[in-house]
Design a protein around this motif. Structure first.
Motif, mmCIF file in Angstrom:
data_model
loop_
_atom_site.group_PDB
_atom_site.id
_atom_site.type_symbol
_atom_site.label_atom_id
_atom_site.label_comp_id
_atom_site.label_asym_id
_atom_site.label_seq_id
_atom_site.Cartn_x
_atom_site.Cartn_y
_atom_site.Cartn_z
ATOM 1 N N TRP A 126 0.844 -1.195 0.000
ATOM 2 C CA TRP A 126 0.000 0.000 0.000
ATOM 3 C C TRP A 126 0.883 1.251 0.000
ATOM 4 O O TRP A 126 0.686 2.153 -0.814
ATOM 5 N N ARG A 127 1.840 1.291 0.924
ATOM 6 C CA ARG A 127 2.741 2.456 1.021
ATOM 7 C C ARG A 127 3.512 2.668 -0.274
ATOM 8 O O ARG A 127 3.595 3.791 -0.786
ATOM 9 N N SER A 128 4.072 1.612 -0.792
ATOM 10 C CA SER A 128 4.871 1.704 -2.013
ATOM 11 C C SER A 128 4.046 2.228 -3.180
ATOM 12 O O SER A 128 4.480 3.114 -3.920
ATOM 13 N N LEU A 129 2.854 1.687 -3.350
ATOM 14 C CA LEU A 129 2.017 2.088 -4.479
ATOM 15 C C LEU A 129 1.457 3.498 -4.302
ATOM 16 O O LEU A 129 1.487 4.304 -5.236
ATOM 17 N N THR A 130 0.954 3.805 -3.122
ATOM 18 C CA THR A 130 0.378 5.143 -2.927
ATOM 19 C C THR A 130 1.453 6.217 -2.926
ATOM 20 O O THR A 130 1.215 7.324 -3.412
ATOM 21 N N ASP A 131 2.636 5.901 -2.413
ATOM 22 C CA ASP A 131 3.744 6.867 -2.474
ATOM 23 C C ASP A 131 4.129 7.167 -3.921
ATOM 24 O O ASP A 131 4.632 8.247 -4.222
ATOM 25 N N ALA A 132 3.885 6.215 -4.811
ATOM 26 C CA ALA A 132 4.188 6.406 -6.234
ATOM 27 C C ALA A 132 3.022 7.069 -6.977
ATOM 28 O O ALA A 132 3.075 7.233 -8.192
ATOM 29 N N GLY A 133 1.970 7.427 -6.244
ATOM 30 C CA GLY A 133 0.847 8.137 -6.847
ATOM 31 C C GLY A 133 -0.244 7.260 -7.419
ATOM 32 O O GLY A 133 -1.133 7.740 -8.125
ATOM 33 N N VAL A 134 -0.211 5.967 -7.101
ATOM 34 C CA VAL A 134 -1.226 5.048 -7.607
ATOM 35 C C VAL A 134 -2.504 5.182 -6.780
ATOM 36 O O VAL A 134 -2.454 5.284 -5.559
ATOM 37 N N GLU A 135 -3.651 5.182 -7.467
ATOM 38 C CA GLU A 135 -4.929 5.155 -6.765
ATOM 39 C C GLU A 135 -5.079 3.786 -6.112
ATOM 40 O O GLU A 135 -4.844 2.750 -6.750
ATOM 41 N N ALA A 136 -5.474 3.778 -4.837
ATOM 42 C CA ALA A 136 -5.639 2.512 -4.118
ATOM 43 C C ALA A 136 -6.891 2.559 -3.259
ATOM 44 O O ALA A 136 -7.254 3.613 -2.737
ATOM 45 N N LYS A 137 -7.529 1.398 -3.146
ATOM 46 C CA LYS A 137 -8.714 1.255 -2.303
ATOM 47 C C LYS A 137 -8.522 0.031 -1.421
ATOM 48 O O LYS A 137 -8.063 -1.002 -1.885
ATOM 49 N N TYR A 138 -8.897 0.194 -0.163
ATOM 50 C CA TYR A 138 -8.769 -0.883 0.815
ATOM 51 C C TYR A 138 -10.168 -1.368 1.173
ATOM 52 O O TYR A 138 -11.008 -0.594 1.630
ATOM 53 N N TRP A 139 -10.399 -2.662 0.931
ATOM 54 C CA TRP A 139 -11.697 -3.289 1.198
ATOM 55 C C TRP A 139 -11.558 -4.319 2.315
ATOM 56 O O TRP A 139 -10.605 -5.090 2.333
ATOM 57 N N SER A 140 -12.533 -4.327 3.216
ATOM 58 C CA SER A 140 -12.537 -5.285 4.324
ATOM 59 C C SER A 140 -13.881 -6.012 4.355
ATOM 60 O O SER A 140 -14.923 -5.410 4.102
ATOM 61 N N GLU A 141 -13.836 -7.292 4.697
ATOM 62 C CA GLU A 141 -15.064 -8.079 4.837
ATOM 63 C C GLU A 141 -15.385 -8.334 6.309
ATOM 64 O O GLU A 141 -16.236 -9.159 6.634
ATOM 65 N N GLU A 142 -14.743 -7.592 7.186
ATOM 66 C CA GLU A 142 -14.866 -7.816 8.630
ATOM 67 C C GLU A 142 -16.310 -7.745 9.115
ATOM 68 O O GLU A 142 -16.719 -8.491 9.997
ATOM 69 N N SER A 143 -17.119 -6.861 8.536
ATOM 70 C CA SER A 143 -18.505 -6.685 8.989
ATOM 71 C C SER A 143 -19.430 -7.786 8.460
ATOM 72 O O SER A 143 -20.587 -7.841 8.849
ATOM 73 N N GLY A 144 -18.926 -8.628 7.581
ATOM 74 C CA GLY A 144 -19.756 -9.662 6.980
ATOM 75 C C GLY A 144 -20.063 -9.387 5.525
ATOM 76 O O GLY A 144 -20.556 -10.245 4.809
ATOM 77 N N ARG A 145 -19.792 -8.171 5.090
ATOM 78 C CA ARG A 145 -19.922 -7.832 3.674
ATOM 79 C C ARG A 145 -18.753 -6.922 3.327
ATOM 80 O O ARG A 145 -18.141 -6.306 4.189
ATOM 81 N N TRP A 146 -18.431 -6.845 2.052
ATOM 82 C CA TRP A 146 -17.287 -6.044 1.640
ATOM 83 C C TRP A 146 -17.602 -4.559 1.754
ATOM 84 O O TRP A 146 -18.633 -4.093 1.250
ATOM 85 N N GLU A 147 -16.728 -3.841 2.446
ATOM 86 C CA GLU A 147 -16.871 -2.395 2.605
ATOM 87 C C GLU A 147 -15.530 -1.736 2.323
ATOM 88 O O GLU A 147 -14.499 -2.216 2.801
ATOM 89 N N MET A 148 -15.584 -0.608 1.599
ATOM 90 C CA MET A 148 -14.358 0.146 1.380
ATOM 91 C C MET A 148 -14.068 0.936 2.652
ATOM 92 O O MET A 148 -14.886 1.694 3.130
ATOM 93 N N LYS A 149 -12.854 0.740 3.198
ATOM 94 C CA LYS A 149 -12.468 1.358 4.457
ATOM 95 C C LYS A 149 -11.496 2.510 4.262
ATOM 96 O O LYS A 149 -11.358 3.351 5.141
ATOM 97 N N ALA A 150 -10.770 2.517 3.141
ATOM 98 C CA ALA A 150 -9.802 3.583 2.900
ATOM 99 C C ALA A 150 -9.594 3.733 1.406
ATOM 100 O O ALA A 150 -9.765 2.782 0.640
ATOM 101 N N GLN A 151 -9.202 4.951 1.027
ATOM 102 C CA GLN A 151 -8.932 5.236 -0.375
ATOM 103 C C GLN A 151 -7.837 6.272 -0.456
ATOM 104 O O GLN A 151 -7.781 7.198 0.345
ATOM 105 N N SER A 152 -6.961 6.076 -1.423
ATOM 106 C CA SER A 152 -5.894 7.031 -1.678
ATOM 107 C C SER A 152 -5.981 7.450 -3.132
ATOM 108 O O SER A 152 -5.993 6.594 -4.018
ATOM 109 N N GLY A 153 -6.083 8.724 -3.370
ATOM 110 C CA GLY A 153 -6.223 9.229 -4.746
ATOM 111 C C GLY A 153 -4.982 8.987 -5.564
ATOM 112 O O GLY A 153 -3.882 8.804 -5.045
ATOM 113 N N GLY A 154 -5.142 8.924 -6.845
ATOM 114 C CA GLY A 154 -4.030 8.654 -7.742
ATOM 115 C C GLY A 154 -3.478 9.877 -8.376
ATOM 116 O O GLY A 154 -3.887 10.960 -8.281
#
Length: 154
Positions: A126-154
């Motif tokens: 995540w650090r490597s890609l976002t530091d390089a300016g790549v758009e990234a999204k972090y998804w978690s299924e912890e709640s029982g369904r997939w939810e986006m928890k974080a996003q980094s613009g590209g």
């Protein structure tokens, strides 16, 4: 320009999530490379993909065969995928580079939320890609369904 989607697996094993993501990718018309670090893990995933429901067959192959370029889904340990993928799915912490992400439609990074080393590798990716300016999204299924928890613009 592509984006990197990180999938933090806490409820389903990689085989289940992989099948779902492969089905969705194929519905988009994408060719996919599933990139792992070890032949053992890819052998296991290959076997699981063959066990799918009859109506859910996912045509795929293992890298190293005579028809690699024709495979809609290619399981490989290599960075170069002869099937010219639109999407790369990384398992086992297999590496992906920022230029690769931006050249593809999507990169998906699946990691086991119960494995501390896997979580640390995903954080570093995540650090490597976002530091390089790549758009990234972090998804978690912890709640029982997939939810986006974080996003980094590209």
């Amino acid at each position: 320009m592509g984006a990197a989607f990180f999938y933090h697996l806490t409820r389903h094993p990689v085989e289940v999530t992989l099948r779902t993501l492969l089905e969705k990718s194929r519905q988009q018309g994408w060719r996919v490379a599933v990139r792992g670090r070890t032949d053992e893990a890819l052998d296991r995933l290959d076997a699981q993909l063959w066990l799918g429901p009859e109506d859910g067959f996912l045509p795929h192959g293992r890298a190293g065969g005579p028809h690699d370029a024709d495979q809609p889904i290619l399981l490989t340990t290599g960075a170069a995928a002869p099937n010219r993928p639109d999407c790369v799915i990384s398992v086992e912490g297999a590496g992906v580079a920022a230029p690769e992400v931006t050249a593809l439609s999507r990169v998906m990074i699946l990691f086991d939320g119960h494995d501390e080393a896997a979580k640390q590798t995903a954080r570093e990716q995540w650090r490597s890609l976002t530091d390089a300016g790549v758009e990234a999204k972090y998804w978690s299924e912890e709640s029982g369904r997939w939810e986006m928890k974080a996003q980094s613009g590209g």
